[in-house]
Design a protein around this motif. Sequence first.
Motif, mmCIF file in Angstrom:
data_model
loop_
_atom_site.group_PDB
_atom_site.id
_atom_site.type_symbol
_atom_site.label_atom_id
_atom_site.label_comp_id
_atom_site.label_asym_id
_atom_site.label_seq_id
_atom_site.Cartn_x
_atom_site.Cartn_y
_atom_site.Cartn_z
ATOM 1 N N VAL A 95 0.836 -1.206 0.000
ATOM 2 C CA VAL A 95 0.000 0.000 0.000
ATOM 3 C C VAL A 95 0.867 1.250 0.000
ATOM 4 O O VAL A 95 0.576 2.220 -0.710
ATOM 5 C CB VAL A 95 -0.961 -0.019 1.216
ATOM 6 N N ALA A 96 1.955 1.238 0.753
ATOM 7 C CA ALA A 96 2.851 2.391 0.808
ATOM 8 C C ALA A 96 3.528 2.613 -0.543
ATOM 9 O O ALA A 96 3.682 3.755 -0.984
ATOM 10 C CB ALA A 96 3.898 2.204 1.900
ATOM 11 N N ALA A 97 3.920 1.538 -1.208
ATOM 12 C CA ALA A 97 4.541 1.663 -2.526
ATOM 13 C C ALA A 97 3.549 2.231 -3.531
ATOM 14 O O ALA A 97 3.890 3.095 -4.351
ATOM 15 C CB ALA A 97 5.081 0.315 -2.999
ATOM 16 N N HIS A 98 2.309 1.754 -3.459
ATOM 17 C CA HIS A 98 1.260 2.265 -4.348
ATOM 18 C C HIS A 98 0.996 3.740 -4.077
ATOM 19 O O HIS A 98 0.856 4.541 -5.004
ATOM 20 C CB HIS A 98 -0.017 1.441 -4.177
ATOM 21 N N SER A 99 0.938 4.102 -2.825
ATOM 22 C CA SER A 99 0.720 5.493 -2.431
ATOM 23 C C SER A 99 1.872 6.376 -2.907
ATOM 24 O O SER A 99 1.657 7.489 -3.407
ATOM 25 C CB SER A 99 0.572 5.594 -0.919
ATOM 26 N N ALA A 100 3.092 5.889 -2.774
ATOM 27 C CA ALA A 100 4.262 6.651 -3.225
ATOM 28 C C ALA A 100 4.227 6.832 -4.739
ATOM 29 O O ALA A 100 4.562 7.905 -5.253
ATOM 30 C CB ALA A 100 5.547 5.932 -2.810
#
Length: 166
Positions: A95-100
């Motif tokens: 999720v953090a990678a997608h958000s970034a």
Amino acid sequence: MSKILNSLSDDEYVLVRKTKKSQMAKLDEGHLIDLHSRIRRARNKYVKLYRREGAAKVEAKGARGSGKSANKRNAARAEVFEDALSRVSRRLAKVAAHSAEQLKEQRLARARTDAPSFSDVDSVNGKVDSAGRTRVDETRQSPGRKKYEAATIAAGARRQAAKDNK
């Protein structure tokens, strides 16, 4: 594994259940971070209990091996929470990678709209119509910069004075 899950308290069992894929799919990054910290605290709790009770039982049993076997439940509970923590960590990383990636795309889109267009370069014969943004050096106001510039000026004046005296 189900035996250990049944021995957890209701709150702990619900916490472990929240780490299923179907449950975590609904959570955003903030909620996943909250779940991650709650699971980590529970895991740390049982790891501490395992270590402390194991150390206390070593003296009573007289050997580390027999002290360890008497403390299996806390080790198993710590392992359950460790597995849950790894599931949440993996999901949080995705999720953090997608958000970034989304933030990067937004930043690039904003930069594209703010950037000047170079398609009209040939029509103006290489001349710029506007003066552009004035750039101000903000570092010149710092005391360290003022001292550096004063020292440079003084050194130049000393060099010139030495040349003049020859």
